[in-house]
Each structure stands twice: as structure tokens, then as C-alpha cells.
Design a protein around this motif. Structure first.
Motif, mmCIF file in Angstrom:
data_model
loop_
_atom_site.group_PDB
_atom_site.id
_atom_site.type_symbol
_atom_site.label_atom_id
_atom_site.label_comp_id
_atom_site.label_asym_id
_atom_site.label_seq_id
_atom_site.Cartn_x
_atom_site.Cartn_y
_atom_site.Cartn_z
ATOM 1 N N PRO A 90 8.518 -4.427 -37.845
ATOM 2 C CA PRO A 90 9.757 -3.924 -37.241
ATOM 3 C C PRO A 90 10.983 -4.101 -38.140
ATOM 4 C CG PRO A 90 9.121 -5.993 -36.227
ATOM 5 C CD PRO A 90 8.016 -5.614 -37.172
ATOM 6 N N ILE A 91 10.836 -4.858 -39.209
ATOM 7 C CA ILE A 91 11.967 -5.105 -40.109
ATOM 8 C C ILE A 91 12.050 -4.025 -41.190
ATOM 9 C CG2 ILE A 91 12.981 -6.750 -41.749
ATOM 10 C CD1 ILE A 91 11.467 -8.954 -40.046
ATOM 11 N N CYS A 92 10.895 -3.768 -41.847
ATOM 12 C CA CYS A 92 10.922 -2.826 -42.973
ATOM 13 C C CYS A 92 10.021 -1.604 -42.784
ATOM 14 C CB CYS A 92 10.546 -3.548 -44.263
ATOM 15 S SG CYS A 92 8.778 -3.964 -44.368
ATOM 16 N N GLY A 93 9.196 -1.610 -41.751
ATOM 17 C CA GLY A 93 8.289 -0.484 -41.521
ATOM 18 C C GLY A 93 6.996 -0.564 -42.312
ATOM 19 N N GLY A 94 6.818 -1.647 -43.043
ATOM 20 C CA GLY A 94 5.614 -1.811 -43.856
ATOM 21 C C GLY A 94 4.363 -2.058 -43.015
ATOM 22 N N HIS A 95 3.214 -1.829 -43.654
ATOM 23 C CA HIS A 95 1.936 -2.003 -42.961
ATOM 24 C C HIS A 95 1.077 -3.100 -43.577
ATOM 25 C CE1 HIS A 95 2.132 1.313 -40.107
ATOM 26 N NE2 HIS A 95 2.848 1.940 -41.042
ATOM 27 N N ARG A 96 1.569 -3.749 -44.601
ATOM 28 C CA ARG A 96 0.784 -4.828 -45.224
ATOM 29 C C ARG A 96 1.142 -6.143 -44.526
ATOM 30 N NH1 ARG A 96 0.775 -5.711 -50.940
ATOM 31 N NH2 ARG A 96 3.027 -5.890 -50.766
ATOM 32 N N LEU A 97 0.476 -6.375 -43.397
ATOM 33 C CA LEU A 97 0.779 -7.520 -42.545
ATOM 34 C C LEU A 97 -0.398 -8.464 -42.476
ATOM 35 C CD1 LEU A 97 2.387 -5.462 -39.666
ATOM 36 C CD2 LEU A 97 3.614 -6.814 -41.349
ATOM 37 N N ARG A 98 -0.102 -9.734 -42.455
ATOM 38 C CA ARG A 98 -1.130 -10.764 -42.301
ATOM 39 C C ARG A 98 -0.883 -11.521 -41.009
ATOM 40 N NH1 ARG A 98 -1.607 -13.229 -48.329
ATOM 41 N NH2 ARG A 98 -2.367 -11.306 -49.263
ATOM 42 N N LEU A 99 -1.956 -11.741 -40.284
ATOM 43 C CA LEU A 99 -1.884 -12.451 -39.014
ATOM 44 C C LEU A 99 -1.381 -13.875 -39.224
ATOM 45 C CD1 LEU A 99 -2.564 -12.149 -35.996
ATOM 46 C CD2 LEU A 99 -4.809 -13.051 -36.520
ATOM 47 N N ALA A 100 -0.355 -14.263 -38.462
ATOM 48 C CA ALA A 100 0.197 -15.613 -38.557
ATOM 49 C C ALA A 100 0.148 -16.344 -37.219
ATOM 50 C CB ALA A 100 1.639 -15.553 -39.067
ATOM 51 N N GLY A 101 -0.152 -15.645 -36.137
ATOM 52 C CA GLY A 101 -0.239 -16.281 -34.823
ATOM 53 C C GLY A 101 -0.397 -15.255 -33.725
ATOM 54 N N GLY A 102 -0.987 -15.704 -32.623
ATOM 55 C CA GLY A 102 -1.151 -14.819 -31.480
ATOM 56 C C GLY A 102 -2.584 -14.477 -31.166
ATOM 57 N N GLU A 103 -3.532 -15.122 -31.859
ATOM 58 C CA GLU A 103 -4.930 -14.831 -31.624
ATOM 59 C C GLU A 103 -5.612 -15.915 -30.776
ATOM 60 O OE1 GLU A 103 -3.671 -15.806 -34.527
ATOM 61 O OE2 GLU A 103 -4.896 -17.470 -35.203
ATOM 62 N N THR A 104 -4.832 -16.849 -30.270
ATOM 63 C CA THR A 104 -5.424 -17.974 -29.557
ATOM 64 C C THR A 104 -5.389 -17.817 -28.042
ATOM 65 O OG1 THR A 104 -3.327 -19.155 -29.589
ATOM 66 C CG2 THR A 104 -4.836 -19.613 -31.386
ATOM 67 N N LEU A 105 -6.289 -18.543 -27.424
ATOM 68 C CA LEU A 105 -6.336 -18.702 -25.976
ATOM 69 C C LEU A 105 -6.566 -20.189 -25.782
ATOM 70 C CD1 LEU A 105 -8.246 -16.658 -23.377
ATOM 71 C CD2 LEU A 105 -8.519 -19.097 -23.447
ATOM 72 N N ARG A 106 -5.646 -20.861 -25.121
ATOM 73 C CA ARG A 106 -5.799 -22.308 -24.944
ATOM 74 C C ARG A 106 -5.267 -22.758 -23.598
ATOM 75 N NH1 ARG A 106 -1.855 -26.320 -26.111
ATOM 76 N NH2 ARG A 106 0.182 -25.391 -26.292
#
Length: 113
Positions: A90-106
């Protein structure tokens, strides 16, 4: 429906904690779920009711706390929050993104008697 298997694992964890702490009944379970956890929330709620039958958590309410998905953008070197895994930065419109969080269920916490 892998949500049932997830709920069965959650209930095993709850039962172990309840046994360890001499809990008679679990009234509420709060789960944190990220958008990239691969979980359908309605199916999770349905499966939770099934998985808790006959356990100390039978009849417990399930509160789901939705956590944001976080990505690191390799194009602008910034962290960003995304609702969908393949959305652009959402900042630059780029698509080269790496997952940094949000894949957990706890399990965040339990309300018990």
C-alpha cells in the motif's frame, strides 16, 4: 475441513492446561488469528462447538481476535499491513513482499471457573 483438526488440537491444549491448573470448566476461549493462517473463521466456530463436546470447554464461547497481516516490502524497504496475501504494497505498489506476520493461530487466554 481442516478447521475441525485445528479445533481438536486447540481442545487438547485447553484440556491439558485445565488439568494442570485444576480447572473445572472453561467459559471462554480467545484465539488470535492472522489473515494468512489459512483458516475459514465460520468453519472454525462450527468446528469448535463440535470439538468441545464432552470436554471442560463444552459450551464455552469462542472469541476470535483478528490480527493484521504484516509484510516486508523489498521495493520500498517498509513494513506494511495487508488484508490479502497477494495485494500490492500500500506504500509503493510493489509486489515483492515477504511475509512478516499474520500466519498464526494461537490461544490468547481462557476464562475459567
Amino acid at each position: 475441513m481442516h478447521e475441525l483438526a485445528l479445533c481438536q488440537s486447540i481442545v487438547r491444549t485447553i484440556e491439558e492446561a485445565a488439568h494442570t491448573h485444576h480447572v473445572v470448566h472453561v467459559r471462554r476461549v480467545r484465539l488470535e488469528v492472522g489473515p494468512f493462517a489459512g483458516v475459514e473463521l465460520q468453519a472454525l466456530r462450527f468446528a469448535f462447538d463440535l470439538a468441545t463436546r464432552g470436554t471442560r470447554a463444552e459450551g464455552a464461547s469462542l472469541d476470535i481476535i483478528e490480527r493484521p497481516g504484516t509484510m516486508w516490502c523489498c521495493d520500498c524497504s517498509m513494513y506494511c499491513t495487508l488484508a490479502q496475501r497477494y495485494d500490492p504494497c500500500p506504500i509503493c505498489g510493489g509486489h515483492r513482499l515477504r511475509l512478516a506476520g499474520g500466519e498464526t493461530l494461537r490461544i490468547k487466554d481462557l476464562e475459567v471457573d
